[in-house]
Design a protein around this motif. Structure first.
Motif, PDB file in Angstrom:
ATOM      1  N   VAL A 284       0.835  -1.196   0.000  1.00  0.00           N
ATOM      2  CA  VAL A 284       0.000   0.000   0.000  1.00  0.00           C
ATOM      3  C   VAL A 284       0.870   1.247   0.000  1.00  0.00           C
ATOM      4  O   VAL A 284       2.050   1.217   0.362  1.00  0.00           O
ATOM      5  CB  VAL A 284      -0.956   0.034   1.213  1.00  0.00           C
ATOM      6  CG1 VAL A 284      -1.833  -1.211   1.253  1.00  0.00           C
ATOM      7  CG2 VAL A 284      -0.184   0.177   2.525  1.00  0.00           C
ATOM      8  N   ALA A 285       0.261   2.346  -0.428  1.00  0.00           N
ATOM      9  CA  ALA A 285       0.917   3.654  -0.430  1.00  0.00           C
ATOM     10  C   ALA A 285       0.104   4.604   0.427  1.00  0.00           C
ATOM     11  O   ALA A 285      -1.129   4.489   0.523  1.00  0.00           O
ATOM     12  CB  ALA A 285       1.021   4.184  -1.856  1.00  0.00           C
ATOM     13  N   ALA A 286       0.791   5.540   1.068  1.00  0.00           N
ATOM     14  CA  ALA A 286       0.099   6.545   1.872  1.00  0.00           C
ATOM     15  C   ALA A 286      -0.527   7.585   0.954  1.00  0.00           C
ATOM     16  O   ALA A 286       0.063   7.986  -0.048  1.00  0.00           O
ATOM     17  CB  ALA A 286       1.075   7.203   2.835  1.00  0.00           C
ATOM     18  N   SER A 287      -1.734   8.008   1.292  1.00  0.00           N
ATOM     19  CA  SER A 287      -2.424   9.030   0.504  1.00  0.00           C
ATOM     20  C   SER A 287      -3.301   9.845   1.449  1.00  0.00           C
ATOM     21  O   SER A 287      -4.368   9.394   1.851  1.00  0.00           O
ATOM     22  CB  SER A 287      -3.274   8.380  -0.590  1.00  0.00           C
ATOM     23  OG  SER A 287      -3.941   9.344  -1.356  1.00  0.00           O
ATOM     24  N   SER A 288      -2.822  11.036   1.821  1.00  0.00           N
ATOM     25  CA  SER A 288      -3.494  11.866   2.830  1.00  0.00           C
ATOM     26  C   SER A 288      -3.625  11.059   4.120  1.00  0.00           C
ATOM     27  O   SER A 288      -2.653  10.513   4.608  1.00  0.00           O
ATOM     28  CB  SER A 288      -4.854  12.343   2.315  1.00  0.00           C
ATOM     29  OG  SER A 288      -4.673  13.122   1.150  1.00  0.00           O
ATOM     30  N   HIS A 289      -4.854  10.940   4.642  1.00  0.00           N
ATOM     31  CA  HIS A 289      -5.057  10.196   5.893  1.00  0.00           C
ATOM     32  C   HIS A 289      -5.508   8.767   5.625  1.00  0.00           C
ATOM     33  O   HIS A 289      -5.781   8.018   6.567  1.00  0.00           O
ATOM     34  CB  HIS A 289      -6.085  10.912   6.769  1.00  0.00           C
ATOM     35  CG  HIS A 289      -5.661  12.286   7.199  1.00  0.00           C
ATOM     36  ND1 HIS A 289      -4.575  12.502   8.017  1.00  0.00           N
ATOM     37  CD2 HIS A 289      -6.162  13.506   6.885  1.00  0.00           C
ATOM     38  CE1 HIS A 289      -4.430  13.809   8.213  1.00  0.00           C
ATOM     39  NE2 HIS A 289      -5.381  14.440   7.540  1.00  0.00           N
ATOM     40  N   LEU A 290      -5.610   8.406   4.358  1.00  0.00           N
ATOM     41  CA  LEU A 290      -6.026   7.064   3.986  1.00  0.00           C
ATOM     42  C   LEU A 290      -4.925   6.395   3.169  1.00  0.00           C
ATOM     43  O   LEU A 290      -3.916   7.007   2.846  1.00  0.00           O
ATOM     44  CB  LEU A 290      -7.336   7.117   3.186  1.00  0.00           C
ATOM     45  CG  LEU A 290      -8.556   7.658   3.928  1.00  0.00           C
ATOM     46  CD1 LEU A 290      -9.730   7.801   2.983  1.00  0.00           C
ATOM     47  CD2 LEU A 290      -8.919   6.750   5.103  1.00  0.00           C
ATOM     48  N   TYR A 291      -5.136   5.124   2.852  1.00  0.00           N
ATOM     49  CA  TYR A 291      -4.162   4.374   2.060  1.00  0.00           C
ATOM     50  C   TYR A 291      -4.804   3.893   0.769  1.00  0.00           C
ATOM     51  O   TYR A 291      -6.017   3.709   0.695  1.00  0.00           O
ATOM     52  CB  TYR A 291      -3.649   3.162   2.855  1.00  0.00           C
ATOM     53  CG  TYR A 291      -2.885   3.528   4.098  1.00  0.00           C
ATOM     54  CD1 TYR A 291      -1.509   3.765   4.064  1.00  0.00           C
ATOM     55  CD2 TYR A 291      -3.548   3.664   5.327  1.00  0.00           C
ATOM     56  CE1 TYR A 291      -0.820   4.120   5.206  1.00  0.00           C
ATOM     57  CE2 TYR A 291      -2.863   4.016   6.471  1.00  0.00           C
ATOM     58  CZ  TYR A 291      -1.489   4.244   6.406  1.00  0.00           C
ATOM     59  OH  TYR A 291      -0.803   4.605   7.536  1.00  0.00           O
ATOM     60  N   HIS A 379      -7.049  -8.879   4.710  1.00  0.00           N
ATOM     61  CA  HIS A 379      -7.660  -8.496   5.990  1.00  0.00           C
ATOM     62  C   HIS A 379      -7.408  -7.029   6.313  1.00  0.00           C
ATOM     63  O   HIS A 379      -8.092  -6.462   7.158  1.00  0.00           O
ATOM     64  CB  HIS A 379      -7.126  -9.379   7.121  1.00  0.00           C
ATOM     65  CG  HIS A 379      -7.657 -10.778   7.086  1.00  0.00           C
ATOM     66  ND1 HIS A 379      -8.795 -11.181   7.761  1.00  0.00           N
ATOM     67  CD2 HIS A 379      -7.210 -11.878   6.442  1.00  0.00           C
ATOM     68  CE1 HIS A 379      -9.033 -12.454   7.543  1.00  0.00           C
ATOM     69  NE2 HIS A 379      -8.089 -12.914   6.741  1.00  0.00           N
ATOM     70  N   GLY A 380      -6.392  -6.432   5.678  1.00  0.00           N
ATOM     71  CA  GLY A 380      -6.114  -5.027   5.902  1.00  0.00           C
ATOM     72  C   GLY A 380      -4.654  -4.754   6.215  1.00  0.00           C
ATOM     73  O   GLY A 380      -3.780  -5.599   6.031  1.00  0.00           O
ATOM     74  N   LEU A 381      -4.399  -3.547   6.694  1.00  0.00           N
ATOM     75  CA  LEU A 381      -3.056  -3.067   7.029  1.00  0.00           C
ATOM     76  C   LEU A 381      -2.630  -3.641   8.383  1.00  0.00           C
ATOM     77  O   LEU A 381      -3.345  -3.465   9.378  1.00  0.00           O
ATOM     78  CB  LEU A 381      -3.049  -1.543   7.075  1.00  0.00           C
ATOM     79  CG  LEU A 381      -1.713  -0.861   7.336  1.00  0.00           C
ATOM     80  CD1 LEU A 381      -0.779  -1.003   6.144  1.00  0.00           C
ATOM     81  CD2 LEU A 381      -1.945   0.620   7.678  1.00  0.00           C
ATOM     82  N   VAL A 382      -1.496  -4.316   8.433  1.00  0.00           N
ATOM     83  CA  VAL A 382      -1.062  -4.927   9.690  1.00  0.00           C
ATOM     84  C   VAL A 382      -0.776  -3.855  10.749  1.00  0.00           C
ATOM     85  O   VAL A 382      -0.356  -2.744  10.438  1.00  0.00           O
ATOM     86  CB  VAL A 382       0.186  -5.811   9.499  1.00  0.00           C
ATOM     87  CG1 VAL A 382      -0.131  -7.032   8.666  1.00  0.00           C
ATOM     88  CG2 VAL A 382       1.345  -5.030   8.901  1.00  0.00           C
ATOM     89  N   THR A 383      -0.994  -4.249  12.014  1.00  0.00           N
ATOM     90  CA  THR A 383      -0.821  -3.316  13.137  1.00  0.00           C
ATOM     91  C   THR A 383      -0.046  -4.009  14.251  1.00  0.00           C
ATOM     92  O   THR A 383      -0.305  -5.168  14.576  1.00  0.00           O
ATOM     93  CB  THR A 383      -2.191  -2.862  13.666  1.00  0.00           C
ATOM     94  OG1 THR A 383      -2.941  -2.287  12.595  1.00  0.00           O
ATOM     95  CG2 THR A 383      -2.037  -1.830  14.777  1.00  0.00           C
ATOM     96  N   SER A 384       0.892  -3.290  14.835  1.00  0.00           N
ATOM     97  CA  SER A 384       1.728  -3.836  15.901  1.00  0.00           C
ATOM     98  C   SER A 384       0.967  -3.915  17.217  1.00  0.00           C
ATOM     99  O   SER A 384       0.002  -3.173  17.438  1.00  0.00           O
ATOM    100  CB  SER A 384       2.956  -2.939  16.096  1.00  0.00           C
ATOM    101  OG  SER A 384       3.672  -2.788  14.886  1.00  0.00           O
ATOM    102  N   PRO A 385       1.401  -4.789  18.130  1.00  0.00           N
ATOM    103  CA  PRO A 385       0.776  -4.857  19.458  1.00  0.00           C
ATOM    104  C   PRO A 385       1.076  -3.599  20.256  1.00  0.00           C
ATOM    105  O   PRO A 385       2.215  -3.119  20.249  1.00  0.00           O
ATOM    106  CB  PRO A 385       1.438  -6.093  20.092  1.00  0.00           C
ATOM    107  CG  PRO A 385       2.740  -6.249  19.364  1.00  0.00           C
ATOM    108  CD  PRO A 385       2.503  -5.778  17.974  1.00  0.00           C
TER     109      PRO A 385
END
Length: 386
Positions: A284-291, A379-385
């Protein structure tokens, strides 16, 4: 006679006890390359001790593209905050990561003080003549370079670097041997930003005089055989889960799609990412506040991660900016290391399966621009604990 990769049942089961212990370690499958006739191949396929047999297949990097990051490079790599690694109390301490790629420049400042074990499967010798492996390793566990953070899991102190792609690419034998080696060295997480080269397999046969239709059929046969062997190997990995010795395998989904405004050519995740039990990763690429999903990223990944304008280590002490699912895959490997440490501190069982579940359960699907769906980002963008 032709060359075939043969995967046999683990020693210590059935008639395997009769084979010499030098063929492999008890509890581990034995992987061998044998030259056999077509008649002998039929006998091998009927042998109950043989789990899979296949001709080797050409492999290649999931080749990234040059990013557009402005020079000079300043600030932390943007992917660190995107996966919330900057806010996580975990660092990957006590986790062992294997990177199967083009090798590593272990003299780079990003790897200072680390215990790095290298193993070459290409015949070129250790080191990184390409830079791809160094870049991927930097994103997973690289230390800060001149005050700039590039690594997701900076607390990882032990890394296994399997060189399975050389200057002339490689073949699936190298990957399978690298996977077995990583298991034997007790890797917790294995990261692979490479692919089985179906077009290259066809092209090679055509150059050797095969008609295109027959070359394609033979390449498809090799692809199918390698998928079966990889699935069998992953099932054997899974069998180690009860002993907390099964590694979690993560692979880049591939860069073959073309999602431009005027065309929507989407290619599904390729091997080895498409194999059973492997966590496939889109970019994914960053785009404003969304991806937004990167235009090259293959469809149907399991999860996604930053893969555009990614800054990481490069041979010779430099930093470089690259685009690709090759760059997204190590972000997920780094986040997986943080989850592994989280579960390790809780003494949780079946950690590889549990980490896979945490990666998908905590992935964010509410942060994408409209027009993208689960077929694009999983499932989406992975997130750290946290």
């Amino acid at each position: 006679m032709e060359r075939y990769i043969v995967l046999r049942k683990p020693l210590g089961t059935g008639q395997s006890l009769k084979r010499s212990a030098s063929a492999g370690s008890p509890g581990l499958a034995t992987l061998a390359v044998e030259r056999v006739t077509r008649h002998a191949l039929l006998d091998l396929s009927r042998d109950p001790e043989v789990l899979a047999v296949t001709p080797p297949m050409a492999t290649a990097l999931i080749r990234p593209a040059q990013g557009t990051c402005a020079q000079p490079l300043t600030g932390d790599a943007w992917g660190i905050a995107s996966v919330s690694a900057d806010r996580s109390p975990y660092t990957g301490k006590g986790v062992t990561i294997a990177v199967l790629d083009t090798g590593i420049d272990k003299s780079h400042l990003a790897f200072a003080g680390m215990d790095i074990l290298e193993q070459d499967f290409t015949g070129e010798g250790n080191g990184d003549l390409d830079g791809h492996g160094t870049h991927c390793a930097g994103t997973i566990f690289g230390r800060d370079v001149n005050g700039r953070r590039i690594g997701v899991a900076r607390g990882v102190s032990r890394a296994l670097i399997g060189k399975v792609i050389g200057q002339n690419d490689g073949d699936s034998q190298m990957i399978f041997e690298g996977l077995q080696w990583a298991l034997q060295q007790r890797a917790n997480i294995i990261s692979m930003s490479l692919g089985f080269d179906f077009p290259g397999e066809v092209e090679s046969k055509v150059k050797n005089g095969w008609p295109v239709d027959l070359a394609t059929s033979q390449a498809l046969e090799a692809y199918r055989g390698n998928l079966r062997l990889l699935d069998a190997l992953m099932n054997l990995f899974k069998a180690q889960s009860a002993f907390n010795s099964a590694p979690l395998v993560i692979a880049a989904a591939g860069n073959e799609s073309r999602r431009s405004v005027n065309s929507q050519f989407k290619i599904a995740a390729s091997l080895p990412a498409a194999a059973e039990g492997v966590i496939s990763v889109g970019a994914v690429a960053a785009s404003s506040h969304l991806y937004e999903v990167a235009e090259f990223s293959n469809s149907f990944p399991r999860v996604s991660a930053p893969g555009v304008d990614i800054i990481s280590a490069w041979p010779g002490g430099a930093l470089k900016c690259l685009n690709g699912t090759s760059m997204a895959c190590p972000h997920v490997a780094g986040v997986a290391a943080l989850w592994w440490q989280h579960l390790q501190e809780k003494n949780a069982p079946n950690r590889s399966s549990a980490v896979a579940s945490y990666l998908t359960a905590h992935a964010r699907s509410d942060c994408f621009k409209s027009g993208f769906d689960a077929s694009d980002f999983g499932h989406g963008l992975v997130t750290s604990p946290l």
